[in-house]
Design an enzyme around this catalytic site. Sequence first.
Site, PDB file in Angstrom:
ATOM      1  N   TYR A  51       2.780   8.666   6.382  1.00  0.00           N
ATOM      2  CA  TYR A  51       1.968   8.849   5.162  1.00  0.00           C
ATOM      3  C   TYR A  51       0.997  10.020   5.310  1.00  0.00           C
ATOM      4  O   TYR A  51       0.278  10.360   4.364  1.00  0.00           O
ATOM      5  CB  TYR A  51       1.146   7.586   4.835  1.00  0.00           C
ATOM      6  CG  TYR A  51       1.939   6.323   4.629  1.00  0.00           C
ATOM      7  CD1 TYR A  51       3.314   6.352   4.441  1.00  0.00           C
ATOM      8  CD2 TYR A  51       1.304   5.086   4.630  1.00  0.00           C
ATOM      9  CE1 TYR A  51       4.029   5.176   4.279  1.00  0.00           C
ATOM     10  CE2 TYR A  51       2.022   3.911   4.457  1.00  0.00           C
ATOM     11  CZ  TYR A  51       3.377   3.961   4.288  1.00  0.00           C
ATOM     12  OH  TYR A  51       4.089   2.799   4.123  1.00  0.00           O
ATOM     13  N   ILE A 230       0.219  -6.319   0.537  1.00  0.00           N
ATOM     14  CA  ILE A 230      -0.587  -5.104   0.782  1.00  0.00           C
ATOM     15  C   ILE A 230      -0.570  -4.199  -0.449  1.00  0.00           C
ATOM     16  O   ILE A 230      -0.035  -3.086  -0.403  1.00  0.00           O
ATOM     17  CB  ILE A 230      -0.097  -4.361   2.047  1.00  0.00           C
ATOM     18  CG1 ILE A 230       1.442  -4.216   2.071  1.00  0.00           C
ATOM     19  CG2 ILE A 230      -0.588  -5.052   3.300  1.00  0.00           C
ATOM     20  CD1 ILE A 230       1.936  -3.234   3.149  1.00  0.00           C
ATOM     21  N   ARG A 238      -9.741  -1.861  -9.518  1.00  0.00           N
ATOM     22  CA  ARG A 238      -8.413  -2.461  -9.311  1.00  0.00           C
ATOM     23  C   ARG A 238      -8.291  -3.038  -7.901  1.00  0.00           C
ATOM     24  O   ARG A 238      -7.670  -4.077  -7.698  1.00  0.00           O
ATOM     25  CB  ARG A 238      -7.319  -1.419  -9.598  1.00  0.00           C
ATOM     26  CG  ARG A 238      -7.210  -1.097 -11.083  1.00  0.00           C
ATOM     27  CD  ARG A 238      -5.918  -0.375 -11.419  1.00  0.00           C
ATOM     28  NE  ARG A 238      -5.922   1.020 -11.025  1.00  0.00           N
ATOM     29  CZ  ARG A 238      -6.427   2.024 -11.743  1.00  0.00           C
ATOM     30  NH1 ARG A 238      -6.986   1.780 -12.918  1.00  0.00           N
ATOM     31  NH2 ARG A 238      -6.372   3.270 -11.304  1.00  0.00           N
TER      32      ARG A 238
HETATM   33  N1  LIG Z   1       7.136  -0.090   5.199  1.00  0.00           N
HETATM   34  C1  LIG Z   1       7.593   0.640   4.209  1.00  0.00           C
HETATM   35  O1  LIG Z   1       8.707   1.219   4.267  1.00  0.00           O
HETATM   36  C2  LIG Z   1       6.776   0.761   2.961  1.00  0.00           C
HETATM   37  C3  LIG Z   1       7.364   1.274   1.783  1.00  0.00           C
HETATM   38  C4  LIG Z   1       6.565   1.323   0.627  1.00  0.00           C
HETATM   39  C5  LIG Z   1       5.243   0.899   0.672  1.00  0.00           C
HETATM   40  N2  LIG Z   1       4.694   0.450   1.849  1.00  0.00           N
HETATM   41  C6  LIG Z   1       3.262   0.018   1.930  1.00  0.00           C
HETATM   42  O2  LIG Z   1       2.991  -0.903   0.890  1.00  0.00           O
HETATM   43  C7  LIG Z   1       1.901  -0.450   0.119  1.00  0.00           C
HETATM   44  C8  LIG Z   1       1.988  -0.958  -1.308  1.00  0.00           C
HETATM   45  O3  LIG Z   1       3.184  -0.565  -1.926  1.00  0.00           O
HETATM   46  P1  LIG Z   1       3.246   0.624  -3.015  1.00  0.00           P
HETATM   47  O4  LIG Z   1       2.148   1.563  -2.762  1.00  0.00           O
HETATM   48  O5  LIG Z   1       4.634   1.128  -2.964  1.00  0.00           O
HETATM   49  O6  LIG Z   1       3.131  -0.105  -4.407  1.00  0.00           O
HETATM   50  P2  LIG Z   1       2.231  -1.240  -5.102  1.00  0.00           P
HETATM   51  O7  LIG Z   1       1.080  -1.623  -4.257  1.00  0.00           O
HETATM   52  O8  LIG Z   1       3.176  -2.271  -5.563  1.00  0.00           O
HETATM   53  O9  LIG Z   1       1.719  -0.463  -6.392  1.00  0.00           O
HETATM   54  C9  LIG Z   1       0.820   0.604  -6.287  1.00  0.00           C
HETATM   55  C10 LIG Z   1       0.604   1.191  -7.682  1.00  0.00           C
HETATM   56  O10 LIG Z   1       0.053   0.192  -8.540  1.00  0.00           O
HETATM   57  C11 LIG Z   1      -1.127   0.669  -9.150  1.00  0.00           C
HETATM   58  N3  LIG Z   1      -2.055  -0.471  -9.215  1.00  0.00           N
HETATM   59  C12 LIG Z   1      -2.625  -1.105  -8.164  1.00  0.00           C
HETATM   60  N4  LIG Z   1      -3.397  -2.126  -8.572  1.00  0.00           N
HETATM   61  C13 LIG Z   1      -3.318  -2.143  -9.913  1.00  0.00           C
HETATM   62  C14 LIG Z   1      -3.908  -2.962 -10.911  1.00  0.00           C
HETATM   63  N5  LIG Z   1      -4.729  -3.952 -10.578  1.00  0.00           N
HETATM   64  N6  LIG Z   1      -3.615  -2.700 -12.222  1.00  0.00           N
HETATM   65  C15 LIG Z   1      -2.780  -1.685 -12.538  1.00  0.00           C
HETATM   66  N7  LIG Z   1      -2.202  -0.865 -11.643  1.00  0.00           N
HETATM   67  C16 LIG Z   1      -2.469  -1.093 -10.339  1.00  0.00           C
HETATM   68  C17 LIG Z   1      -1.637   1.786  -8.266  1.00  0.00           C
HETATM   69  O11 LIG Z   1      -2.319   2.769  -9.007  1.00  0.00           O
HETATM   70  P3  LIG Z   1      -3.896   3.098  -8.752  1.00  0.00           P
HETATM   71  O12 LIG Z   1      -4.011   3.593  -7.335  1.00  0.00           O
HETATM   72  O13 LIG Z   1      -4.182   4.157  -9.750  1.00  0.00           O
HETATM   73  O14 LIG Z   1      -4.662   1.820  -8.990  1.00  0.00           O
HETATM   74  C18 LIG Z   1      -0.332   2.369  -7.709  1.00  0.00           C
HETATM   75  O15 LIG Z   1       0.203   3.327  -8.606  1.00  0.00           O
HETATM   76  C19 LIG Z   1       1.978   1.071   0.292  1.00  0.00           C
HETATM   77  O16 LIG Z   1       0.804   1.738  -0.125  1.00  0.00           O
HETATM   78  C20 LIG Z   1       2.279   1.169   1.764  1.00  0.00           C
HETATM   79  O17 LIG Z   1       1.090   0.960   2.525  1.00  0.00           O
HETATM   80  C21 LIG Z   1       5.456   0.345   2.985  1.00  0.00           C
END
Ligand SMILES: NC(=O)c1ccc[n+]([C@@H]2O[C@H](COP(=O)([O-])OP(=O)(O)OC[C@H]3O[C@@H](n4cnc5c(N)ncnc54)[C@H](OP(=O)(O)O)[C@@H]3O)[C@@H](O)[C@H]2O)c1
Length: 263
Positions: A51, A230, A238
């Site tokens: 990242y 996470i 948020r």
């Molecule tokens: N191990 C792996 O291969 C892998 C792959 C993908 C992800 N991950 C980890 O998992 C974490 C989470 O997954 P993700 O980032 O893919 O997606 P997520 O947490 O499902 O969604 C993040 C998105 O949702 C928005 N959001 C968050 N809270 C919200 C709320 N209360 N209301 C409306 N929108 C909201 C955020 O925008 P804003 O920031 O504008 O609020 C962002 O665009 C990652 O950051 C990473 O650390 C790991």
Amino acid sequence: MTDIPSLPLIDGNRIPTIGLGTYSLQGDAGADAVATAIRAGYRLLDSAQGYENEDAVGEGMRRSGVQRSELVLTTKLPDEQHGFDETLASFDRSAATLHLDIVDLYLIHWPVPEQDRFVESWRAMIRLREEGRIRSIGVSNFSSEQVDRLGRETGELPAVNQVELHIGLDQADLRAHHAARGIVVESYSPLKHGSELAKDPVITRTAEAHGVQWNQVVLRWNLQLGTVVIPRSKDAARQAANLDVFGFQLDDEEMAAISTLRH
Ligand SMILES: NC(=O)c1ccc[n+]([C@@H]2O[C@H](COP(=O)([O-])OP(=O)(O)OC[C@H]3O[C@@H](n4cnc5c(N)ncnc54)[C@H](OP(=O)(O)O)[C@@H]3O)[C@@H](O)[C@H]2O)c1
């Protein structure tokens, strides 16, 4: 401040059931977002060398003013650095970028079966844990078969497997396999990227019934499956809303209705 429940790990440590995803949180703004989340009550942080934000996450931890011993920092081994010596060297780079002596949870980011070097990396991670540089070791995006292979070839199962898990992708077989072995499943993309789930009538109806937000229902569903979540947000309001999910409970009927949704 929310008191966050935790789950036991097979190595005797514990993991908070909710943490902050940090993908794309970089630089000064990223460090501020991490510090804000920690001050709001987050204790588990999910970074990765891939990242390119280990510097920002480490800085956010320091900026927060919260004691290092209260925080559970996760980072991950990148795909192109598998192998015993490569993993030792990669870990050193992560620790240096984070400005941390100890990483609480270190994961193999992807198994990359075509390289077939994840067992070598795993042996290096066991060594690093024995040396006291890592508290808990785990994997990400591993199948049950790949997890079993680690156990068979090294005698050590991962404490955690971080996988994509959200409404529409409940990973039921993997969860059952891991539950039988005491491996904690950590759900990434639990909000499905803040997507169309916000508009789903079953979700919005359930949220209304509990007087909560759609994202809180989505995260609650995930937590009630027994996983760690996470969610990522750069926004303080948020982040706080996503953390505030321990004051209500979905009943069996609500859980079942949400589990049938396909997005
Ligand atoms: N191990 C792996 O291969 C892998 C792959 C993908 C992800 N991950 C980890 O998992 C974490 C989470 O997954 P993700 O980032 O893919 O997606 P997520 O947490 O499902 O969604 C993040 C998105 O949702 C928005 N959001 C968050 N809270 C919200 C709320 N209360 N209301 C409306 N929108 C909201 C955020 O925008 P804003 O920031 O504008 O609020 C962002 O665009 C990652 O950051 C990473 O650390 C790991």
